[in-house]
Design a protein around this motif. Structure first.
Motif, PDB file in Angstrom:
ATOM      1  N   MET A   1       0.838  -1.184   0.000  1.00  0.00           N
ATOM      2  CA  MET A   1       0.000   0.000   0.000  1.00  0.00           C
ATOM      3  C   MET A   1       0.884   1.249   0.000  1.00  0.00           C
ATOM      4  N   THR A   2       0.563   2.190  -0.835  1.00  0.00           N
ATOM      5  CA  THR A   2       1.361   3.413  -0.901  1.00  0.00           C
ATOM      6  C   THR A   2       0.863   4.411   0.140  1.00  0.00           C
ATOM      7  N   TRP A   3       1.792   5.135   0.669  1.00  0.00           N
ATOM      8  CA  TRP A   3       1.484   6.193   1.621  1.00  0.00           C
ATOM      9  C   TRP A   3       1.257   7.479   0.849  1.00  0.00           C
ATOM     10  N   GLN A   4       0.511   8.396   1.424  1.00  0.00           N
ATOM     11  CA  GLN A   4       0.339   9.706   0.811  1.00  0.00           C
ATOM     12  C   GLN A   4       1.606  10.516   1.034  1.00  0.00           C
ATOM     13  N   VAL A   5       1.876  11.419   0.113  1.00  0.00           N
ATOM     14  CA  VAL A   5       3.095  12.223   0.171  1.00  0.00           C
ATOM     15  C   VAL A   5       2.720  13.701   0.179  1.00  0.00           C
ATOM     16  N   MET A   6       3.349  14.449   1.092  1.00  0.00           N
ATOM     17  CA  MET A   6       3.166  15.901   1.142  1.00  0.00           C
ATOM     18  C   MET A   6       4.537  16.569   1.164  1.00  0.00           C
ATOM     19  N   GLN A   7       4.627  17.727   0.547  1.00  0.00           N
ATOM     20  CA  GLN A   7       5.876  18.484   0.498  1.00  0.00           C
ATOM     21  C   GLN A   7       5.844  19.618   1.517  1.00  0.00           C
ATOM     22  N   GLU A  71       0.264   7.221  11.922  1.00  0.00           N
ATOM     23  CA  GLU A  71      -1.168   7.110  12.199  1.00  0.00           C
ATOM     24  C   GLU A  71      -2.005   7.326  10.947  1.00  0.00           C
ATOM     25  N   VAL A  72      -1.625   8.284  10.120  1.00  0.00           N
ATOM     26  CA  VAL A  72      -2.403   8.590   8.919  1.00  0.00           C
ATOM     27  C   VAL A  72      -1.689   8.155   7.637  1.00  0.00           C
ATOM     28  N   LYS A  73      -0.579   7.414   7.786  1.00  0.00           N
ATOM     29  CA  LYS A  73       0.208   6.909   6.651  1.00  0.00           C
ATOM     30  C   LYS A  73       0.574   8.044   5.685  1.00  0.00           C
ATOM     31  N   LEU A  74       1.326   9.001   6.216  1.00  0.00           N
ATOM     32  CA  LEU A  74       1.702  10.192   5.468  1.00  0.00           C
ATOM     33  C   LEU A  74       3.212  10.378   5.511  1.00  0.00           C
ATOM     34  N   VAL A  75       3.809  10.653   4.354  1.00  0.00           N
ATOM     35  CA  VAL A  75       5.240  10.938   4.237  1.00  0.00           C
ATOM     36  C   VAL A  75       5.385  12.434   3.982  1.00  0.00           C
ATOM     37  N   TYR A  76       6.129  13.129   4.844  1.00  0.00           N
ATOM     38  CA  TYR A  76       6.408  14.549   4.667  1.00  0.00           C
ATOM     39  C   TYR A  76       7.801  14.692   4.065  1.00  0.00           C
TER      40      TYR A  76
END
Length: 92
Positions: A1-7, A71-76
């Motif tokens: 499963m891919t994590w969401q990505v934010m910059q 917790e929210v599966k997010l990559v910063y």
């Protein structure tokens, strides 16, 4: 499963200054990180929250610094650049 990505803003500024072939290599690195976020090396000390994924672009080593929110599966995406001054700049 891919994590969401934010910059972060820092990452966006650094990314905008790079050339086309380096940008495509960074996009590939971001894809790898979104598939398996623990692929990077976790730093110690002041930067203990930071993971660093190393890759080669145009014969030069680049570092992709990122943090995770499990917790929210997010990559910063925190920073990208060559090794020179990478850690000094990210501490600021």
């Amino acid at each position: 499963m891919t994590w969401q990505v934010m910059q972060t803003r820092r990452f966006a500024r650094q990314y905008k200054k790079l050339h086309g072939n380096t940008v495509s290599d960074i996009d590939d690195a971001v894809e790898v990180v979104s598939q398996t976020p623990k692929v990077g090396i976790r730093k110690k000390g002041d930067l203990s929250e930071l993971y660093v994924y190393k890759f080669i672009s145009s014969g030069q080593e680049y570092l992709l610094g990122y943090t995770l929110d499990e917790e929210v599966k997010l990559v910063y995406l925190e920073a990208v650049g060559s090794h020179q001054n990478f850690y000094r700049d990210i501490k600021k």
